[in-house]
Design an enzyme around this catalytic site. Structure first.
Site, mmCIF file in Angstrom:
data_model
loop_
_atom_site.group_PDB
_atom_site.id
_atom_site.type_symbol
_atom_site.label_atom_id
_atom_site.label_comp_id
_atom_site.label_asym_id
_atom_site.label_seq_id
_atom_site.Cartn_x
_atom_site.Cartn_y
_atom_site.Cartn_z
ATOM 1 N N HIS A 291 2.340 3.340 -8.999
ATOM 2 C CA HIS A 291 2.135 1.918 -9.278
ATOM 3 C C HIS A 291 3.309 1.339 -10.080
ATOM 4 O O HIS A 291 3.733 0.222 -9.852
ATOM 5 C CB HIS A 291 0.827 1.700 -10.049
ATOM 6 C CG HIS A 291 -0.400 2.107 -9.271
ATOM 7 N ND1 HIS A 291 -0.584 1.732 -7.960
ATOM 8 C CD2 HIS A 291 -1.479 2.857 -9.606
ATOM 9 C CE1 HIS A 291 -1.739 2.234 -7.532
ATOM 10 N NE2 HIS A 291 -2.291 2.931 -8.504
ATOM 11 N N LEU B 270 10.065 -21.014 -4.597
ATOM 12 C CA LEU B 270 9.116 -20.072 -3.994
ATOM 13 C C LEU B 270 7.788 -20.019 -4.762
ATOM 14 O O LEU B 270 7.783 -19.932 -5.994
ATOM 15 C CB LEU B 270 9.740 -18.667 -3.999
ATOM 16 C CG LEU B 270 8.846 -17.523 -3.508
ATOM 17 C CD1 LEU B 270 8.711 -17.556 -1.987
ATOM 18 C CD2 LEU B 270 9.387 -16.170 -3.966
ATOM 19 N N ASP C 148 0.827 -1.212 0.000
ATOM 20 C CA ASP C 148 0.000 0.000 0.000
ATOM 21 C C ASP C 148 0.858 1.258 0.000
ATOM 22 O O ASP C 148 1.983 1.258 0.509
ATOM 23 C CB ASP C 148 -0.925 -0.032 1.241
ATOM 24 C CG ASP C 148 -2.117 0.894 1.091
ATOM 25 O OD1 ASP C 148 -2.355 1.396 -0.023
ATOM 26 O OD2 ASP C 148 -2.821 1.110 2.091
HETATM 27 C C1 IPE Z 1 -5.669 -2.654 -0.247
HETATM 28 O O1 IPE Z 1 -5.283 -1.333 -0.362
HETATM 29 C C2 IPE Z 1 -5.626 -3.326 -1.581
HETATM 30 C C3 IPE Z 1 -4.303 -3.533 -2.161
HETATM 31 C C4 IPE Z 1 -3.168 -3.208 -1.640
HETATM 32 C C5 IPE Z 1 -4.299 -4.184 -3.441
HETATM 33 P P1 IPE Z 1 -6.349 -0.150 -0.538
HETATM 34 O O2 IPE Z 1 -5.545 1.086 -0.686
HETATM 35 O O3 IPE Z 1 -7.280 -0.472 -1.634
HETATM 36 O O4 IPE Z 1 -7.141 -0.196 0.840
HETATM 37 P P2 IPE Z 1 -7.984 0.923 1.579
HETATM 38 O O5 IPE Z 1 -8.954 1.471 0.593
HETATM 39 O O6 IPE Z 1 -7.021 1.966 2.041
HETATM 40 O O7 IPE Z 1 -8.608 0.208 2.724
HETATM 41 C C1 IPE Z 2 -1.600 0.237 -3.324
HETATM 42 O O1 IPE Z 2 -1.384 1.603 -3.364
HETATM 43 C C2 IPE Z 2 -1.825 -0.364 -4.686
HETATM 44 C C3 IPE Z 2 -3.211 -0.759 -4.940
HETATM 45 C C4 IPE Z 2 -4.204 -0.702 -4.104
HETATM 46 C C5 IPE Z 2 -3.487 -1.283 -6.259
HETATM 47 P P1 IPE Z 2 -2.574 2.648 -3.380
HETATM 48 O O2 IPE Z 2 -2.920 2.921 -4.788
HETATM 49 O O3 IPE Z 2 -3.686 2.182 -2.538
HETATM 50 O O4 IPE Z 2 -1.871 3.898 -2.741
HETATM 51 P P2 IPE Z 2 -2.503 4.922 -1.697
HETATM 52 O O5 IPE Z 2 -3.010 4.105 -0.554
HETATM 53 O O6 IPE Z 2 -3.580 5.638 -2.403
HETATM 54 O O7 IPE Z 2 -1.360 5.787 -1.309
HETATM 55 MG MG MG Z 3 -4.118 2.400 -0.578
#
Ligand code: IPE
Ligand code: IPE
Ligand code: MG
Length: 254
Positions: free
Chosen positions: A51, A145, A34
């Site tokens: 990303h 793995l 995240d």
């Molecule tokens: C969880 O992260 C999903 C992934 C890392 C793929 P999100 O960014 O979507 O989660 P919330 O919305 O903060 O709970």
């Molecule tokens: C995690 O990073 C990747 C996915 C959920 C696909 P985010 O895109 O949720 O990044 P933040 O949480 O908005 O910083």
């Molecule tokens: Mg996120």
């Protein structure tokens, strides 16, 4: 060169890894990757730049897992709730497996990694399905793995489907209601055949599960860090494993 402890091909040997207790390596590590969007925002870049950068981190963490002898690495890549994001971002995320695998698949094959997918594949665009199916297929005989991508994964939907399937099989007389155990439920989940995670890591300072492996994480150890996923290093990873090794897992006992 082979790693003395794991017999696997040695990818790197950071000092931090040498300090780990090799008899206490978590067998299955799951990561909620995240913070990509915030990483990009901090730099005045569009979210997709985060990303892209985050994708490159996967390489290092796979190497680190291989090096210390982890059996399974599950990476939460896209949740069933992430479809709510702007179309442009979703489209970019759907192209990532293809991008990642076009470069990494030959290396994963060479490193004896087995790719697996947990999630509802049918709902993904054809090019995404094609890329991941190819990776799963061309690594299915590998014995190293297990690199498990949770892609279009949501734990509640997974559980609901499992309950429906169990109900159907009871209805058909394939199993008896009184024979349903915890193992039955485990076996009907998309993660069937995988061990449950020992260690859950979430980056970016959020301390929630966001619909990730609610059943499977019942007794996992959790480790959180403020580091955003694109900044996550092998040292951060070793720090998490070190913290895990200090935990006392009691499973309700004394
Ligand atoms: C969880 O992260 C999903 C992934 C890392 C793929 P999100 O960014 O979507 O989660 P919330 O919305 O903060 O709970
Ligand atoms: C995690 O990073 C990747 C996915 C959920 C696909 P985010 O895109 O949720 O990044 P933040 O949480 O908005 O910083
Ligand atoms: Mg996120």
């Amino acid at each position: 060169m082979l790693n003395k402890l794991t017999g696997r091909k040695k990818m790197s040997s950071p000092e931090a890894a040498e300090e780990l207790q090799h008899e206490k390596i978590p067998s299955h590590i799951a990561i909620i990757m995240d913070g990509n969007g915030r990483w990009a925002k901090q730099r005045g870049l569009p979210r997709i730049a985060g990303h892209r950068e985050g994708m490159n981190v996967i390489r290092n963490i796979v190497k680190a897992c291989n090096n210390i002898g982890v059996d399974t690495l599950t990476l939460y890549a896209f949740s069933t709730e992430n479809w709510k994001r702007p179309k442009q971002e979703v489209d970019f995320l759907m192209r990532l497996p293809e991008r990642f695998l076009s470069v990494e698949l030959p290396k994963l094959i060479e490193e004896n990694v087995r790719v697996r997918i947990t999630g509802e594949l049918e709902k993904l665009p054809d090019y995404t399905k094609k890329a991941v199916n190819k990776a799963v297929d061309s690594t299915k005989h590998n014995s190293g793995l297990i690199l498990n991508f949770a892609l279009n994964y949501g734990s509640r939907s997974e559980l609901m489907d499992a309950f429906k399937d169990i109900y159907e099989d009871v209805d058909k007389g394939l199993i008896k209601k009184e024979d349903i155990t915890e193992t039955t439920v485990t076996d009907y989940l998309m993660t069937s055949g995988l061990k449950e995670p020992d260690l859950l890591i979430r980056t970016s300072g959020e301390m929630r599960l966001s619909n990730f492996m609610l059943w499977q994480l019942a007794y996992a150890e959790f480790w959180f860090t403020d580091v955003l996923w694109p900044d996550f290093t092998q040292d951060n990873f070793h720090e998490a494993v070190k913290a895990y090794q200090k935990r006392q897992r009691r499973y309700g006992g004394v």
